[in-house]
Enzyme design. Structure first.
Site, PDB file in Angstrom:
ATOM      1  N   GLN A 119      43.270  41.054  45.169  1.00  0.00           N
ATOM      2  CA  GLN A 119      44.395  40.132  45.315  1.00  0.00           C
ATOM      3  C   GLN A 119      45.089  40.260  46.659  1.00  0.00           C
ATOM      4  OE1 GLN A 119      46.524  42.224  42.007  1.00  0.00           O
ATOM      5  NE2 GLN A 119      48.345  41.948  43.305  1.00  0.00           N
ATOM      6  N   CYS A 125      48.540  39.124  40.597  1.00  0.00           N
ATOM      7  CA  CYS A 125      47.727  39.780  39.574  1.00  0.00           C
ATOM      8  C   CYS A 125      47.560  38.909  38.336  1.00  0.00           C
ATOM      9  CB  CYS A 125      48.342  41.121  39.199  1.00  0.00           C
ATOM     10  SG  CYS A 125      50.055  41.007  38.604  1.00  0.00           S
ATOM     11  N   HIS A 251      52.228  44.292  35.564  1.00  0.00           N
ATOM     12  CA  HIS A 251      50.945  44.008  36.209  1.00  0.00           C
ATOM     13  C   HIS A 251      49.990  43.369  35.217  1.00  0.00           C
ATOM     14  CE1 HIS A 251      47.824  44.365  39.186  1.00  0.00           C
ATOM     15  NE2 HIS A 251      47.121  45.237  38.495  1.00  0.00           N
TER      16      HIS A 251
END
Length: 298
Positions: A119, A125, A251
């Protein structure tokens, strides 16, 4: 006194010399294509030294997982979290409660996933977790997998509640893919920065998505998009990781498998992180992996 001398000796043995610190830092800069100028060189060197010490101290201890140098070793924990963690948590209303043990499942060798992606310095994410889920659903339906565009989600799904490189939510992205579809990675390539939404040819759409905590059962169907607390993950190298303390989801990743004592996690930080981009995550102190999980259906 003898015990004190032993502790002092151990601490001395575990320390690097100034020359060794410099040698490791130079290798790090080369290996990860880092370039700094002016005062930032010394700042990054000092951060690197602190992290190198922490890595060595951890690996000398009795732990189920090891740390290692990677592209994040010149970042503080605050910098790492600000740049690379981009999941925006939203409490779930209704979920299925996790049930008992099930057979081992590992999607890595089945062709259900694309290679590890990166990323970059963008809090996207959530987009990579989403494409991983849709790519897995496409494999289940057709037997083949096509790399899908994270950048299309970054650029185009803002009206569905996502914030590009400033974070997002997999469920919001699934809503977008259900309504608008998603192109291939090749036709809408990743740039690691926010952009203007471009017109695209749809590669696939989903019909629905399902929120679940019943991961032990549902992982047998397909890879699952999950949220985790990854604040302490920056130096992970190998072994079975477990979180400690209060969990805060920050995340998005892909659940790629399940074994008796740990989950297999596919991350989006490149193949130099972890176990070639993957992680073993303990089912005890599991970083919240069951709290916000969902999977799409095509």
């Amino acid at each position: 006194m003898n015990m004190l001398l032993c502790l002092v000796a151990a601490a001395f043995v575990s320390a690097y010399t100034d020359v060794e610190y410099e040698t490791h830092f130079k290798s790090f800069l080369t290996d990860f294509n880092k370039l700094y100028e002016g005062d930032e060189v010394l700042y990054r060197f000092n951060v690197f030294k602190d992290n190198l010490d922490a890595i060595q101290e951890h690996n000398l201890g009795n732990h189920s997982w090891t740390k290692g140098v990677n592209q994040f070793t010149d970042l503080t924990e605050v910098e790492f979290s600000r740049i690379y963690l981009g999941y925006i948590h939203r409490p779930r209303e209704t979920v299925v409660v996790e049930s008992g043990p099930h057979a081992d499942v590992d999607w890595r060798g089945k062709g259900a996933m694309t290679p590890i992606k990166d990323q970059g310095q963008c809090g996207s994410c959530w987009a990579f977790s989403t494409t991983g889920g849709v790519e897995g659903a496409e494999f289940v339906k057709s037997g083949s997998v096509t790399s899908l565009s994270e950048q299309a989600l970054v650029d185009c799904s803002g009206s569905y509640g996502n914030q590009g490189c400033n974070g997002g939510l997999m469920d919001n992205a699934f809503k977008y893919v259900k309504a608008k579809g998603i192109p291939t990675e090749a036709s809408y390539p990743y740039t690691a920065k926010d952009g203007t939404c471009k017109s695209f040819t749809i590669s696939t759409k989903i019909s629905t998505y399902t929120d679940t905590r019943n991961l032990a059962t549902d992982i047998a169907k397909q890879p699952i998009s999950v949220a985790v607390d990854a604040r302490k993950w920056s130096s992970y190298r190998s072994g079975t990781y477990s979180c400690s303390g209060r969990v805060s989801l920050d995340h998005g990743v892909l659940l790629a498998g399940s074994y008796s004592n740990y989950w297999i996690i596919k991350n989006s930080w490149g193949s130099s992180w972890g176990m070639s981009g993957f992680m073993q995550l303990s089912k005890i102190n599991d970083c919240g992996v069951t709290q916000s999980a969902s999977y799409p259906t095509i």
